[in-house]
Design a protein around this motif. Structure first.
Motif, mmCIF file in Angstrom:
data_model
loop_
_atom_site.group_PDB
_atom_site.id
_atom_site.type_symbol
_atom_site.label_atom_id
_atom_site.label_comp_id
_atom_site.label_asym_id
_atom_site.label_seq_id
_atom_site.Cartn_x
_atom_site.Cartn_y
_atom_site.Cartn_z
ATOM 1 N N ARG A 26 -40.180 -106.932 26.929
ATOM 2 C CA ARG A 26 -40.151 -105.598 27.588
ATOM 3 C C ARG A 26 -41.288 -105.121 28.536
ATOM 4 O O ARG A 26 -41.696 -104.155 28.492
ATOM 5 C CB ARG A 26 -39.858 -104.513 26.514
ATOM 6 C CG ARG A 26 -38.866 -104.558 25.758
ATOM 7 C CD ARG A 26 -37.514 -104.185 26.324
ATOM 8 N NE ARG A 26 -36.504 -103.810 25.499
ATOM 9 C CZ ARG A 26 -35.629 -104.544 25.199
ATOM 10 N NH1 ARG A 26 -35.353 -105.902 25.357
ATOM 11 N NH2 ARG A 26 -34.404 -104.216 24.234
ATOM 12 N N SER A 27 -41.931 -106.092 28.848
ATOM 13 C CA SER A 27 -43.115 -106.162 29.795
ATOM 14 C C SER A 27 -43.278 -107.382 30.798
ATOM 15 O O SER A 27 -43.081 -108.399 30.260
ATOM 16 C CB SER A 27 -44.337 -105.983 28.893
ATOM 17 O OG SER A 27 -45.531 -106.338 29.820
ATOM 18 N N LYS A 30 -46.303 -109.256 29.754
ATOM 19 C CA LYS A 30 -46.317 -110.214 28.322
ATOM 20 C C LYS A 30 -45.303 -111.252 28.734
ATOM 21 O O LYS A 30 -45.864 -112.281 28.192
ATOM 22 C CB LYS A 30 -45.926 -109.176 27.227
ATOM 23 C CG LYS A 30 -46.991 -108.300 26.672
ATOM 24 C CD LYS A 30 -46.391 -107.309 25.665
ATOM 25 C CE LYS A 30 -47.339 -106.242 25.451
ATOM 26 N NZ LYS A 30 -46.835 -105.500 24.100
ATOM 27 N N GLN A 39 -48.292 -112.710 36.955
ATOM 28 C CA GLN A 39 -47.488 -111.254 37.199
ATOM 29 C C GLN A 39 -46.964 -111.336 38.505
ATOM 30 O O GLN A 39 -45.675 -111.221 38.385
ATOM 31 C CB GLN A 39 -48.259 -110.191 36.922
ATOM 32 C CG GLN A 39 -47.480 -109.013 36.650
ATOM 33 C CD GLN A 39 -48.234 -107.649 36.050
ATOM 34 O OE1 GLN A 39 -49.523 -107.914 35.943
ATOM 35 N NE2 GLN A 39 -47.765 -106.605 36.213
ATOM 36 N N ARG A 60 -37.892 -99.640 35.605
ATOM 37 C CA ARG A 60 -39.158 -99.489 35.354
ATOM 38 C C ARG A 60 -39.563 -98.265 34.809
ATOM 39 O O ARG A 60 -39.748 -97.269 35.183
ATOM 40 C CB ARG A 60 -39.738 -99.795 36.727
ATOM 41 C CG ARG A 60 -39.821 -101.155 37.209
ATOM 42 C CD ARG A 60 -38.676 -101.862 37.648
ATOM 43 N NE ARG A 60 -38.521 -102.955 38.258
ATOM 44 C CZ ARG A 60 -37.733 -103.724 38.690
ATOM 45 N NH1 ARG A 60 -36.285 -103.330 38.360
ATOM 46 N NH2 ARG A 60 -37.690 -105.059 39.372
ATOM 47 N N LEU A 61 -40.493 -98.468 33.533
ATOM 48 C CA LEU A 61 -40.755 -97.218 32.612
ATOM 49 C C LEU A 61 -42.307 -97.247 33.037
ATOM 50 O O LEU A 61 -43.157 -98.162 33.272
ATOM 51 C CB LEU A 61 -40.375 -97.381 31.350
ATOM 52 C CG LEU A 61 -38.820 -97.466 31.077
ATOM 53 C CD1 LEU A 61 -38.675 -97.779 29.475
ATOM 54 C CD2 LEU A 61 -38.198 -96.232 31.633
ATOM 55 N N PRO A 62 -42.998 -96.284 32.702
ATOM 56 C CA PRO A 62 -44.240 -95.833 32.582
ATOM 57 C C PRO A 62 -44.946 -96.789 31.720
ATOM 58 O O PRO A 62 -46.070 -97.757 32.006
ATOM 59 C CB PRO A 62 -44.856 -94.587 32.225
ATOM 60 C CG PRO A 62 -43.456 -93.727 32.465
ATOM 61 C CD PRO A 62 -42.437 -94.917 32.237
ATOM 62 N N ARG A 63 -44.321 -97.439 30.524
ATOM 63 C CA ARG A 63 -44.890 -98.359 29.773
ATOM 64 C C ARG A 63 -43.702 -99.470 29.481
ATOM 65 O O ARG A 63 -42.921 -99.362 28.475
ATOM 66 C CB ARG A 63 -45.210 -97.893 28.338
ATOM 67 C CG ARG A 63 -46.542 -96.952 28.309
ATOM 68 C CD ARG A 63 -47.128 -96.443 27.296
ATOM 69 N NE ARG A 63 -48.483 -96.266 27.030
ATOM 70 C CZ ARG A 63 -49.115 -96.316 25.976
ATOM 71 N NH1 ARG A 63 -48.385 -95.964 24.744
ATOM 72 N NH2 ARG A 63 -50.451 -96.241 25.808
ATOM 73 N N GLY A 64 -43.884 -100.568 30.332
ATOM 74 C CA GLY A 64 -42.777 -101.445 30.109
ATOM 75 C C GLY A 64 -41.648 -101.366 31.009
ATOM 76 O O GLY A 64 -41.527 -100.713 31.802
ATOM 77 N N ARG A 66 -37.081 -101.760 30.623
ATOM 78 C CA ARG A 66 -35.783 -101.485 29.674
ATOM 79 C C ARG A 66 -34.756 -102.111 30.437
ATOM 80 O O ARG A 66 -34.419 -101.757 31.453
ATOM 81 C CB ARG A 66 -35.739 -99.918 29.603
ATOM 82 C CG ARG A 66 -34.384 -99.757 28.710
ATOM 83 C CD ARG A 66 -34.348 -98.292 28.369
ATOM 84 N NE ARG A 66 -34.084 -97.310 29.629
ATOM 85 C CZ ARG A 66 -34.588 -96.215 29.835
ATOM 86 N NH1 ARG A 66 -34.919 -95.516 28.842
ATOM 87 N NH2 ARG A 66 -34.208 -95.483 31.041
#
Length: 336
Positions: A26-27, A30, A39, A60-64, A66
């Protein structure tokens, strides 16, 4: 309008590895670390993949990240293809060395510390050429890997699925929640200790999964033992050392300490109440046969479980021990 994507010509294995890693992690950051890319390189691969499929694969979410529906669909396919390639690699090894081969085993935490060490010792002695890949996790994490062919079986506590899933489950043994203490503990001066005697000793309890934790709490409630003053740890080694070195007692699935119970350095304290049943065993694939190395592993597991049963440390399921691995297709046993 039907779009011709020519996926068989344009998709590459590095595309499949990329999408599988991003869905799992989910990143982007990572996932890049997991598959050994920078990256920016992984971001470029993802853009290529979305261009080939003409679909957005991730939000694309603020954290990771989906995955979209298309992203999940591609990740499922990627997992199956990559698993088949790993299986091909292992089968080619088997052709080169008929006495060898690989078995991939998913294991629940109690089985990992309990029955697996003895099983693997037997397997190494009987079949030194067989390699074993172990993956530890919870049942709900391991079942998708079993379905995709990433692992050959799951070993551990058999929980009833929330909905029927079609996976054959074979109960082989019971791993009851028990009270454990060192062999020279004063509690064993009494043949059948009463609750008042058990309450004299402080507890050391494992920090385990929610399901096992609830079963431990249930037994503590039945015995009216006070857990608030207990010592808790997620370290199997620390709990083991404290049990051997002190008069602490522990409440846990007894086969977490199977090795020490077999050696006689720890013992099971007789319970003044019946322990709830906790069937354990193997979960098998629903649509494919086990490799020869898988059959060899199961034979060693059955032999080790039989020894544990003969020593009186756990009840075993005789019928399951006698049946071939693919013979029993029955609903999962009821949970404790």
């Amino acid at each position: 309008m039907t779009v011709r994507r020519y996926l068989d010509q344009r998709l590459k294995l590095h595309h499949l590895r990329a999408v599988e890693a991003i869905v799992a992690q989910r990143s982007i950051l990572k996932a890049a670390a997991v598959i050994g890319l920078s990256q920016p390189a992984l971001t470029k691969t993802l853009r290529e993949l979305e261009d080939i499929l003409q679909q957005r694969l991730f939000d694309r979410l603020p954290r990771g990240m989906r995955p979209t529906e298309a992203g999940l669909l591609l990740a499922q396919t990627a997992r199956r293809i990559l698993a088949e390639l790993r299986r091909l690699d292992e089968e080619l090894d088997r052709l080169a060395d008929p006495e060898g081969g690989t078995v991939a085993v998913g294991t629940l935490p109690v089985a990992a510390t309990g029955v697996l060490p003895g099983t693997l010792t037997r397997l190494k002695a009987a079949h030194p050429g067989i390699s074993v890949r172990l993956e530890q996790g919870r049942t709900e994490e391991l079942l998708p890997k079993l379905a995709a062919g990433e692992i050959d079986m799951i070993v551990g506590r058999l929980y009833e699925p929330a909905v029927p899933d079609g996976f054959p489950r074979e109960p082989l043994w019971e791993e009851p929640i028990s009270i454990l203490a060192r062999a020279e503990h004063p509690i064993f001066a009494v043949r059948k200790p009463a609750l008042e005697q058990l309450r004299r000793y402080d507890l050391i309890l494992p920090t385990v999964s929610q399901r096992v934790g609830q079963e431990i709490e249930t037994l503590l409630d039945m015995l009216a033992l006070e857990p608030t003053t207990s010592l808790r740890s997620s370290s199997y080694g620390f709990i083991r050392e404290m049990l051997h070195a002190t008069d602490l007692i522990s409440v846990m699935p007894r086969l977490m300490m199977a090795g020490d119970l077999l050696r006689g350095t720890l013992k099971v304290v007789p319970l003044p109440v019946p322990a709830p049943p906790r069937p354990a065993g193997i979960i098998l694939p629903r649509d494919r046969e086990l490799p020869p190395a898988g059959h060899a592993f199961i034979a060693c597991l059955r032999a080790h479980v039989a020894e544990i049963g003969q020593r009186g440390l756990a009840a075993t399921t005789t019928e399951a021990r006698a049946a071939p691995p693919r013979a029993r297709r029955q609903p999962a046993p009821q949970p404790a």
